[in-house]
Design a protein around this motif. Structure first.
Motif, PDB file in Angstrom:
ATOM      1  N   MET A   1      36.579  -8.523  12.317  1.00 26.05           N
ATOM      2  CA  MET A   1      36.236  -8.681  10.935  1.00 26.05           C
ATOM      3  C   MET A   1      35.505  -9.995  10.748  1.00 26.05           C
ATOM      4  SD  MET A   1      38.779  -8.945   7.728  1.00 26.05           S
ATOM      5  CE  MET A   1      38.087  -8.998   6.124  1.00 26.05           C
TER       6      MET A   1
ATOM      7  N   GLU B   1      41.982  -4.817  14.684  1.00 25.81           N
ATOM      8  CA  GLU B   1      41.078  -4.432  15.774  1.00 25.81           C
ATOM      9  C   GLU B   1      40.536  -5.650  16.518  1.00 25.81           C
ATOM     10  OE1 GLU B   1      40.340  -1.575  17.120  1.00 25.81           O
ATOM     11  OE2 GLU B   1      41.223  -0.215  15.659  1.00 25.81           O
TER      12      GLU B   1
ATOM     13  N   LYS C   1      43.467   0.345   5.615  1.00 30.27           N
ATOM     14  CA  LYS C   1      42.172   0.245   6.302  1.00 30.27           C
ATOM     15  C   LYS C   1      41.816  -1.215   6.556  1.00 30.27           C
ATOM     16  CE  LYS C   1      37.254   1.409   6.112  1.00 30.27           C
ATOM     17  NZ  LYS C   1      36.977   0.304   6.994  1.00 30.27           N
TER      18      LYS C   1
ATOM     19  N   ASP D   1      41.406  -2.803  10.255  1.00 36.14           N
ATOM     20  CA  ASP D   1      40.155  -3.437  10.699  1.00 36.14           C
ATOM     21  C   ASP D   1      40.404  -4.846  11.221  1.00 36.14           C
ATOM     22  OD1 ASP D   1      38.800  -1.148   9.945  1.00 36.14           O
ATOM     23  OD2 ASP D   1      37.954  -2.006   8.109  1.00 36.14           O
TER      24      ASP D   1
END
Length: 104
Positions: free
Chosen positions: A1, A30, A23, A27
């Protein structure tokens, strides 16, 4: 991000986090190094005050704090240590030295 660099970017990221927190945090997650990726981002029980994030996921926080940065930041300062003794000088430990000296 991507970290927001302007107020308008920040406002958009904040809006996204409020409108779809699962979400948003998925993100963000990740960007971490996972030993095992989670199977579900959030389990929330409205009848109990209980929330479980990244269900089934496994990670090593030390790996995420130090090890994954070594390829690009091995020569950067990792820790600045200052003694409580005012006559003692502080010591700067670079990531490559810290890893070799303290994590062996």
């Amino acid at each position: 991000m991507k970290i927001p660099s302007t107020q308008s970017e920040y406002q958009q990221v904040y809006k996204d986090s409020i409108e779809d927190p699962e979400k948003f945090w998925s993100d963000v997650a990740e960007d971490l190094t996972w030993k095992k990726k989670w199977s579900k981002t959030l389990e929330w029980d409205f009848h109990k005050p209980e929330a479980k994030w990244f269900v089934g996921g496994k990670l090593n926080i030390t790996e995420n704090c130090i090890d994954r940065h070594l390829p690009s930041r091995a020569n950067d300062i990792a820790i600045i240590w200052e003694s409580n003794d005012t006559k003692s000088l502080h010591e700067k430990l670079h990531t490559k030295n810290f890893t070799m000296r303290y994590v062996k």
